[in-house]
Design a protein around this motif. Structure first.
Motif, PDB file in Angstrom:
ATOM      1  N   ARG A   1     -20.380 -41.596  16.414  1.00  0.00           N
ATOM      2  CA  ARG A   1     -21.032 -40.310  16.695  1.00  0.00           C
ATOM      3  C   ARG A   1     -22.269 -40.081  15.850  1.00  0.00           C
ATOM      4  NH1 ARG A   1     -18.857 -35.403  13.814  1.00  0.00           N
ATOM      5  NH2 ARG A   1     -19.261 -34.402  15.789  1.00  0.00           N
TER       6      ARG A   1
ATOM      7  N   VAL B   1     -24.739 -31.843  16.908  1.00  0.00           N
ATOM      8  CA  VAL B   1     -23.598 -31.378  17.694  1.00  0.00           C
ATOM      9  C   VAL B   1     -23.913 -31.544  19.179  1.00  0.00           C
ATOM     10  CG1 VAL B   1     -22.381 -29.276  18.392  1.00  0.00           C
ATOM     11  CG2 VAL B   1     -22.749 -29.755  15.974  1.00  0.00           C
ATOM     12  N   ARG B   2     -22.961 -32.079  19.925  1.00  0.00           N
ATOM     13  CA  ARG B   2     -23.195 -32.265  21.362  1.00  0.00           C
ATOM     14  C   ARG B   2     -22.293 -31.402  22.238  1.00  0.00           C
ATOM     15  NH1 ARG B   2     -22.751 -37.592  24.142  1.00  0.00           N
ATOM     16  NH2 ARG B   2     -23.916 -36.610  25.788  1.00  0.00           N
ATOM     17  N   ASP B   3     -21.394 -30.656  21.641  1.00  0.00           N
ATOM     18  CA  ASP B   3     -20.494 -29.780  22.412  1.00  0.00           C
ATOM     19  C   ASP B   3     -19.704 -30.529  23.474  1.00  0.00           C
ATOM     20  OD1 ASP B   3     -20.899 -27.048  21.335  1.00  0.00           O
ATOM     21  OD2 ASP B   3     -22.981 -27.456  21.861  1.00  0.00           O
ATOM     22  N   ASN B   4     -19.246 -31.718  23.145  1.00  0.00           N
ATOM     23  CA  ASN B   4     -18.341 -32.423  24.061  1.00  0.00           C
ATOM     24  C   ASN B   4     -16.950 -31.830  23.939  1.00  0.00           C
ATOM     25  OD1 ASN B   4     -20.323 -34.817  23.072  1.00  0.00           O
ATOM     26  ND2 ASN B   4     -19.640 -35.109  25.160  1.00  0.00           N
ATOM     27  N   PRO B   5     -16.201 -31.825  25.042  1.00  0.00           N
ATOM     28  CA  PRO B   5     -14.781 -31.483  24.931  1.00  0.00           C
ATOM     29  C   PRO B   5     -14.040 -32.603  24.191  1.00  0.00           C
ATOM     30  CG  PRO B   5     -15.358 -32.063  27.183  1.00  0.00           C
ATOM     31  CD  PRO B   5     -16.621 -32.096  26.410  1.00  0.00           C
ATOM     32  N   PRO B   6     -12.763 -32.404  23.869  1.00  0.00           N
ATOM     33  CA  PRO B   6     -12.022 -33.475  23.193  1.00  0.00           C
ATOM     34  C   PRO B   6     -11.955 -34.724  24.078  1.00  0.00           C
ATOM     35  CG  PRO B   6     -10.757 -31.431  23.174  1.00  0.00           C
ATOM     36  CD  PRO B   6     -11.925 -31.209  24.063  1.00  0.00           C
ATOM     37  N   ALA B   7     -11.631 -35.855  23.480  1.00  0.00           N
ATOM     38  CA  ALA B   7     -11.425 -37.068  24.272  1.00  0.00           C
ATOM     39  C   ALA B   7     -10.122 -36.922  25.043  1.00  0.00           C
ATOM     40  CB  ALA B   7     -11.366 -38.281  23.366  1.00  0.00           C
ATOM     41  N   LYS B   8     -10.110 -37.497  26.259  1.00  0.00           N
ATOM     42  CA  LYS B   8      -8.927 -37.374  27.095  1.00  0.00           C
ATOM     43  C   LYS B   8      -8.360 -38.766  27.360  1.00  0.00           C
ATOM     44  CE  LYS B   8      -7.732 -34.571  31.090  1.00  0.00           C
ATOM     45  NZ  LYS B   8      -8.322 -33.634  32.036  1.00  0.00           N
TER      46      LYS B   8
ATOM     47  N   GLY C   1     -15.070 -41.228  20.123  1.00  0.00           N
ATOM     48  CA  GLY C   1     -15.848 -39.994  20.019  1.00  0.00           C
ATOM     49  C   GLY C   1     -15.331 -38.936  20.986  1.00  0.00           C
ATOM     50  N   ASP C   2     -15.750 -37.689  20.779  1.00  0.00           N
ATOM     51  CA  ASP C   2     -15.353 -36.611  21.679  1.00  0.00           C
ATOM     52  C   ASP C   2     -15.962 -36.839  23.067  1.00  0.00           C
ATOM     53  OD1 ASP C   2     -13.615 -35.173  20.243  1.00  0.00           O
ATOM     54  OD2 ASP C   2     -14.953 -33.517  19.768  1.00  0.00           O
TER      55      ASP C   2
ATOM     56  N   CYS D   1     -14.884 -38.562  25.472  1.00  0.00           N
ATOM     57  CA  CYS D   1     -14.520 -39.812  26.149  1.00  0.00           C
ATOM     58  C   CYS D   1     -13.384 -39.536  27.136  1.00  0.00           C
ATOM     59  CB  CYS D   1     -14.044 -40.866  25.149  1.00  0.00           C
ATOM     60  SG  CYS D   1     -15.376 -41.569  24.150  1.00  0.00           S
TER      61      CYS D   1
END
Lengths: 400, 374
Positions: free
Chosen positions: B37, B278-285, B298-299, B301
């Motif tokens: 990240r 900061v990219r404001d991605n949701p959590p990785a799933k 990374g977040d 994904c």
């Protein structure tokens, strides 16, 4: 001179959320973590920003510290503005004395001067209790097209659930002709979502009248809406058909998190056109260990997973040691699940330590009588000692 | 670091661009992605901020659009500040500088900026070293020793290839640099320069102005090497965790080293965090059938296949039945269903179609350029 704002949002975030028990001992309900890296309030705040509303008053009262700290200057939501932006509005002292917010309507009443600074045509009233993605601008267009004085967002709910909600009875035009709070025999299935748009000049008038009438409740549902209806103002319903979930109880909070893992339930956090914003922690990426087993789950930055995780939502900075198992559970930020611990159908709060070999919750199949079963909950900052047991339905608010 | 000594940080974002030419084709060394990240500049920049340096200039040369985008106002590093803060210093068309050839010319080109700073000391750093450095004791040691220049080094075992892209110091018992080798043909244990230096602003001023009048270009060759005995150059040994990136191979290994918990704990220190955009991605799933082992994720994904010994940056997708091993997949790489991908470095936005097979080797990872569609 700055131009006026067309619409200002007022977000009611002062509620205790007493039915979340240990999870709201030290923080207001809107500050409760949700969805791996969010807090409940991120949803209405992000909706505002995505709807083009850049001025949000956040009314706080119960345990506001976490919430104030979290919102800060509003920057994570792009709500740090020269004019407008996010403002936390706790109750304050005036020359006439000091008062707590005595109800939802009174909270707005006490902040009339805040709203008036922006001289808006419309005010949208939101609560910090729900998970949903909604374009308030579409609702505002509806309000304008209908030439309404108040517009209430409604959701079509199953008849058997209707008696849990405030129910709107509408005519063919979608005008609200009657209103019942939690009726035993509902006459309609249109439930109020607690989202209102008012023409500000009208609302202001009713807020002042409500305040001057000491006998009345200082509440939108109990006083403002019925009063406007009685006076013949134009109230219309705005139908919403997306995902919407009240997360006011431990069960519904757990379910709303699990909904994120179900591909058939329409709450998509990965939509680039409707991003959900949050205050991001400064943590390295998550590490999934060589012997870890992770499926059907959401996990975020700073986590260190060496154990088994299935059907769970894991928040930032959580450590799940080798030999630990977490299934069908929610683990909030900074908690550690030690080796050999088993967490099933549970919510573990922030910064907890679940000791080696401890057992939190149980699977519903293991109970003959399903009524004895429920989600197990560990509050925030709690240590569960080695081999301790937390039973289903138990709510832990002190170290065990 | 003593509170009343003000320190200015200067980061050279373009130095060593040529060592990883593939990755720097469209960006500076500083904006090369690293560790799931980060970008390389996050390490010197966060190190400076965590050392109490609140004024930092970033010297750029070319290809700096991604760098500007990454740094923005410097808010993520707490450098969006009225006093000090972050200053981006693209080449300034000066009569005698313009596109600089070496560190000394670059410094001369931004001299007007340095001049206006009220700092007493200046810390210089490149972006080729991944480390979490506390500059406070280094500045303190610089002041205490009365050195003209303090050079930060690490004792490291290097290969000939690594040494040939490094500066190596000979150090006497007093810790003074007595010999400077640039790009030497050696291998084994040696004192490798980490390309971080401390000088007083006054000394730097004289150095830069004099270098300009004599047409000197290279800080290493024309100052450290040519004047080793004229100036008091003290060596400061850094004992923390570091990776020096000198090639695609070392870049790959520097990333992979983060899969080791001990290395991670030394680099990501709780009270000295590494900041990034900061990219404001949701959590990785992790989907049904996901199998993830020994990897950094990374977040944002979405993983539905197998991932082993790999580093996935934010927003990477791995399709159903795909197998990813020993890879570095940068931001928004998509790996289609049933692909087999191993020892691959994919740059940003690479799209790999279903059922493809791509294989590099551990000492020669296969690089796929930005935005490629396979």
């Amino acid at each position: 001179m700055y131009t006026k704002k067309e619409c200002v949002a007022m977000l009611l975030a002062g509620g205790q959320g007493s039915r979340l028990y240990a999870l709201t001992h030290d923080m207001a309900k809107p500050a409760v973590p949700y969805g791996g890296k969010y807090r409940i309030i991120d949803f209405p705040l992000s909706n505002c920003v995505n709807s083009g509303i850049d001025t949000v008053g956040v009314l706080t009262q119960y345990q506001p510290l976490v919430l104030h700290d979290y919102i800060g200057n509003g920057q994570p939501w792009d709500l740090d503005k020269q004019y407008g932006g996010a403002h936390c509005l706790p109750p304050y002292q005036t020359a006439l004395g000091a008062e707590w917010y005595k109800g939802t309507a009174n909270a707005i009443y006490q902040n009339i001067s805040f709203v008036d600074r922006y001289d808006p045509e419309y005010v949208v009233i939101l609560s910090g209790d729900h998970i949903y993605k909604m374009d308030y601008n579409d609702m505002l267009e509806h309000h304008k097209a209908k030439n309404a004085d108040a517009t209430i967002a409604v959701l079509d709910v199953p008849m058997e659930e209707a008696s849990r909600f405030g129910i709107m009875i509408t005519n063919d035009e979608g005008d609200i002709i009657d209103f019942e709070e939690k009726p035993k025999h509902p006459r309609s299935t249109l439930a109020s979502m607690g989202i209102y748009i008012f023409t500000w000049s009208k609302l202001k008038k009713y807020l002042i009248e409500n305040e001057n009438n000491e006998a009345e409740d200082k509440d939108f549902g109990k006083a403002i809406i019925p009063n406007m209806m009685k006076a013949g103002e134009k109230l219309v319903a705005y139908a919403f058909d997306g995902y919407w979930k009240d997360v006011g109880t431990l069960d519904s909070l757990w379910e709303a998190n699990m909904d994120l893992l179900n591909p058939n339930i329409p709450i998509d956090l990965y939509d680039p056109d409707w991003k959900m914003y949050s205050r991001n922690p400064v943590l390295p990426p998550q590490y999934i260990g060589a012997n870890a087993v992770v499926e059907n789950s959401m996990i975020t930055d700073g986590c260190d997973v060496e154990g088994i995780v299935d059907f769970s939502v894991i928040f930032e900075g959580v450590k799940i040691e080798a030999g630990a198992t977490v299934t069908d559970s929610i683990i909030m930020p900074g908690s550690v699940i030690k080796s050999g611990a088993v967490v099933e159908y549970a919510i573990v709060g922030e910064n907890c330590v679940v000791g080696e070999g401890a057992q939190i919750g149980a699977r519903p199949e293991t109970f003959d009588n399903r009524d004895d079963w429920g989600i197990a909950v560990v509050g925030h900052n709690i240590t569960i000692s080695e081999n301790a047991k937390v039973l289903p339905k138990q709510i832990i608010s002190e170290n065990v | 670091m003593s509170r009343n000594k003000k320190v200015l940080g200067l980061i050279f974002s373009n130095m060593h661009d040529n060592t990883i030419a593939d990755l720097t084709k469209e960006r500076t060394m500083g904006s090369v992605l690293f560790g799931g990240r980060y970008r390389l500049i996050d390490f010197p920049l966060s190190s400076m901020v965590n050392s109490g340096i609140d004024e930092v200039g970033v010297i750029t040369k070319s290809n700096y659009q991604s760098l500007l985008d990454h740094l923005g106002s410097g808010r993520e590093w707490d450098l969006a500040s009225k006093n000090g803060g972050l200053h981006l210093l693209p080449p300034f068309s000066h009569v005698s500088s313009g596109m600089y050839r070496g560190r000394l010319e670059a410094l001369y080109g931004v001299w007007d900026f340095i001049k206006t700073s009220d700092a007493d000391y200046v810390v210089l750093s490149d972006c080729d070293v991944v480390a979490n450095v506390d500059f406070s004791p280094i500045v303190d040691s610089h002041i205490a020793s009365g050195a003209d220049i303090t050079a930060v080094y690490a004792n490291d075992v290097v290969t000939v290839e690594q040494a040939q892209k490094a500066t190596v110091f000979g150090i006497n018992d007093e810790g003074r640099v007595v010999d400077v080798l640039t790009n030497p043909y050696i291998s084994g244990a040696c004192n490798v320069s980490l390309n971080m230096f401390v000088l007083s602003k006054e000394f730097l001023k004289n150095l830069v102005l004099e270098a300009n009048s004599h047409g000197l270009v290279s800080f290493e060759k024309d100052i450290l090497q040519a004047r080793t005995h004229d100036y008091k150059i003290m060596a400061y040994r850094f004992d923390g965790y570091f990776s020096k990136i000198t090639s695609m191979d070392t870049f790959y290994k520097a990333n992979m080293n983060l899969l080791n918990a001990e290395n991670r704990n030394k680099l990501f220190i709780t009270n000295r965090p590494i900041y990034t955009k900061v990219r404001d991605n949701p959590p990785a799933k992790f989907g049904i059938g996901a199998k993830v082992k020994n990897s950094l994720i990374g977040d944002g994904c979405i993983i539905e296949g197998t991932v082993e010994n790999s580093i996935l940056f934010r927003g990477v997708k791995v399709g159903k039945g795909a197998v990813v091993k020993n890879c570095i997949l940068m931001q928004d790489t998509h790996v289609g269903a049933k692909c087999e991908v191993s020892c691959v470095i994919s740059d940003k936005n690479v799209k790999i179609g279903d059922m493809r097979m791509l294989t590099g080797s551990e000492n020669y990872p296969l690089y796929i350029g930005k935005g490629a569609e396979i």
